[in-house]
Design a protein around this motif. Sequence first.
Motif, PDB file in Angstrom:
ATOM      1  N   ARG A  53       0.794  -1.264  -0.029  1.00 56.04           N
ATOM      2  CA  ARG A  53      -0.031   0.057  -0.066  1.00 56.04           C
ATOM      3  C   ARG A  53       0.656   1.247  -0.052  1.00 56.04           C
ATOM      4  O   ARG A  53       1.868   1.220   0.552  1.00 56.04           O
ATOM      5  N   ASN A  54       0.365   2.353  -0.566  1.00 60.27           N
ATOM      6  CA  ASN A  54       0.924   3.601  -0.603  1.00 60.27           C
ATOM      7  C   ASN A  54       0.103   4.413   0.454  1.00 60.27           C
ATOM      8  O   ASN A  54      -0.940   4.919   0.167  1.00 60.27           O
ATOM      9  N   ILE A  55       0.610   4.546   1.743  1.00 59.74           N
ATOM     10  CA  ILE A  55       0.018   5.077   2.721  1.00 59.74           C
ATOM     11  C   ILE A  55       0.015   6.405   2.746  1.00 59.74           C
ATOM     12  O   ILE A  55       1.034   6.965   2.984  1.00 59.74           O
ATOM     13  N   THR A  56      -1.007   7.253   2.375  1.00 58.25           N
ATOM     14  CA  THR A  56      -0.879   8.620   1.873  1.00 58.25           C
ATOM     15  C   THR A  56      -1.601   9.382   3.061  1.00 58.25           C
ATOM     16  O   THR A  56      -1.886  10.682   2.900  1.00 58.25           O
ATOM     17  N   GLU A  57      -2.603   8.778   3.778  1.00 56.42           N
ATOM     18  CA  GLU A  57      -3.419   9.445   4.607  1.00 56.42           C
ATOM     19  C   GLU A  57      -3.513   8.572   6.095  1.00 56.42           C
ATOM     20  O   GLU A  57      -3.219   7.274   5.926  1.00 56.42           O
ATOM     21  N   ASP A  58      -4.207   9.097   7.059  1.00 60.47           N
ATOM     22  CA  ASP A  58      -4.312   8.452   8.362  1.00 60.47           C
ATOM     23  C   ASP A  58      -5.121   7.273   8.070  1.00 60.47           C
ATOM     24  O   ASP A  58      -6.108   7.278   7.473  1.00 60.47           O
ATOM     25  N   LEU A  59      -4.591   6.081   8.807  1.00 59.08           N
ATOM     26  CA  LEU A  59      -5.283   4.961   8.730  1.00 59.08           C
ATOM     27  C   LEU A  59      -6.042   4.346  10.160  1.00 59.08           C
ATOM     28  O   LEU A  59      -5.033   4.657  11.080  1.00 59.08           O
ATOM     29  N   ILE A  60      -6.783   3.677  10.092  1.00 58.10           N
ATOM     30  CA  ILE A  60      -7.492   3.049  11.547  1.00 58.10           C
ATOM     31  C   ILE A  60      -7.216   1.547  11.087  1.00 58.10           C
ATOM     32  O   ILE A  60      -7.844   0.974  10.114  1.00 58.10           O
ATOM     33  N   ILE A  61      -6.429   1.048  11.876  1.00 58.15           N
ATOM     34  CA  ILE A  61      -6.130  -0.406  11.752  1.00 58.15           C
ATOM     35  C   ILE A  61      -7.150  -1.144  12.819  1.00 58.15           C
ATOM     36  O   ILE A  61      -6.624  -1.109  13.971  1.00 58.15           O
ATOM     37  N   HIS A  62      -7.932  -2.013  12.373  1.00 62.67           N
ATOM     38  CA  HIS A  62      -8.857  -2.731  13.408  1.00 62.67           C
ATOM     39  C   HIS A  62      -8.656  -4.122  13.260  1.00 62.67           C
ATOM     40  O   HIS A  62      -8.312  -4.841  12.388  1.00 62.67           O
ATOM     41  N   SER A  63      -9.064  -4.690  14.476  1.00 62.09           N
ATOM     42  CA  SER A  63      -8.886  -5.902  14.851  1.00 62.09           C
ATOM     43  C   SER A  63      -9.700  -6.551  16.043  1.00 62.09           C
ATOM     44  O   SER A  63     -10.426  -5.597  16.576  1.00 62.09           O
ATOM     45  N   ASP A  64      -9.973  -7.672  16.093  1.00 62.48           N
ATOM     46  CA  ASP A  64     -10.677  -8.026  17.500  1.00 62.48           C
ATOM     47  C   ASP A  64      -9.518  -8.076  18.540  1.00 62.48           C
ATOM     48  O   ASP A  64      -8.519  -7.294  18.460  1.00 62.48           O
ATOM     49  N   ARG A  65      -9.858  -8.492  19.576  1.00 61.16           N
ATOM     50  CA  ARG A  65      -9.100  -8.022  20.754  1.00 61.16           C
ATOM     51  C   ARG A  65      -7.948  -9.275  21.331  1.00 61.16           C
ATOM     52  O   ARG A  65      -7.607  -9.378  22.302  1.00 61.16           O
ATOM     53  N   GLY A  66      -7.731 -10.009  20.045  1.00 60.94           N
ATOM     54  CA  GLY A  66      -6.579 -11.364  20.440  1.00 60.94           C
ATOM     55  C   GLY A  66      -5.403 -10.665  21.029  1.00 60.94           C
ATOM     56  O   GLY A  66      -5.042  -9.599  20.797  1.00 60.94           O
ATOM     57  N   GLY A  67      -4.797 -11.360  21.760  1.00 58.94           N
ATOM     58  CA  GLY A  67      -3.353 -11.032  22.393  1.00 58.94           C
ATOM     59  C   GLY A  67      -2.417 -10.813  21.391  1.00 58.94           C
ATOM     60  O   GLY A  67      -1.617  -9.803  21.833  1.00 58.94           O
ATOM     61  N   GLN A  68      -2.445 -11.245  20.086  1.00 58.98           N
ATOM     62  CA  GLN A  68      -1.429 -10.803  19.084  1.00 58.98           C
ATOM     63  C   GLN A  68      -1.581  -9.496  19.096  1.00 58.98           C
ATOM     64  O   GLN A  68      -0.562  -8.615  18.720  1.00 58.98           O
ATOM     65  N   TYR A  69      -2.808  -9.029  18.740  1.00 61.04           N
ATOM     66  CA  TYR A  69      -2.808  -7.358  18.377  1.00 61.04           C
ATOM     67  C   TYR A  69      -2.581  -6.392  19.402  1.00 61.04           C
ATOM     68  O   TYR A  69      -2.330  -5.261  19.154  1.00 61.04           O
ATOM     69  N   ALA A  70      -2.529  -6.861  20.875  1.00 61.92           N
ATOM     70  CA  ALA A  70      -2.102  -6.068  22.003  1.00 61.92           C
ATOM     71  C   ALA A  70      -0.617  -6.238  21.961  1.00 61.92           C
ATOM     72  O   ALA A  70      -0.150  -5.579  23.044  1.00 61.92           O
TER      73      ALA A  70
END
Length: 164
Positions: A53-70
Amino acid sequence: MGDITYIPLAGGGWGYLAVWMDLFSRKVTGWQLLGNMREELIVQAFKKACTNRNITEDLIIHSDRGGQYAGNKFRRLLAGPRLSQSMSGVANPYDNAFMESYFSRFKAELLQGGCFDGLENARKEIFEFIEMYYNPVRRHSSLGYISPVAFERQAGYQQKQESG
């Protein structure tokens, strides 16, 4: 948006598939399949998504509450100025409904109730499903019955590469 699912292997074993999807186009932008579901699984998939991806603007990165994402390693990846983390509410599966729907269709269309011979066989089949069918060919009603790749082209969406 990201999530992990179990991939059944012959002999009763499991693989673990982490997927990151762009909700704008429903395109799978990064994925990884490993024999465990430690934090590195989602980190590798997320790095692929960012590479594609060419990240050119602010992004919200969403996931469930799994420990890997924390985990610390994943949160350090999000420390940049353009990425903000969002997690599902406690006991609220509807916050991650897009990914649950994706995995439901993924398993129905690819596995059809079966399993893979092994991790390498699964990786090959998943690659073909995501990169050669789901992203460039599979039509989505939410996208006006065109594929994620066609939708992004039509919208003039900027990306670094075609594949994840």
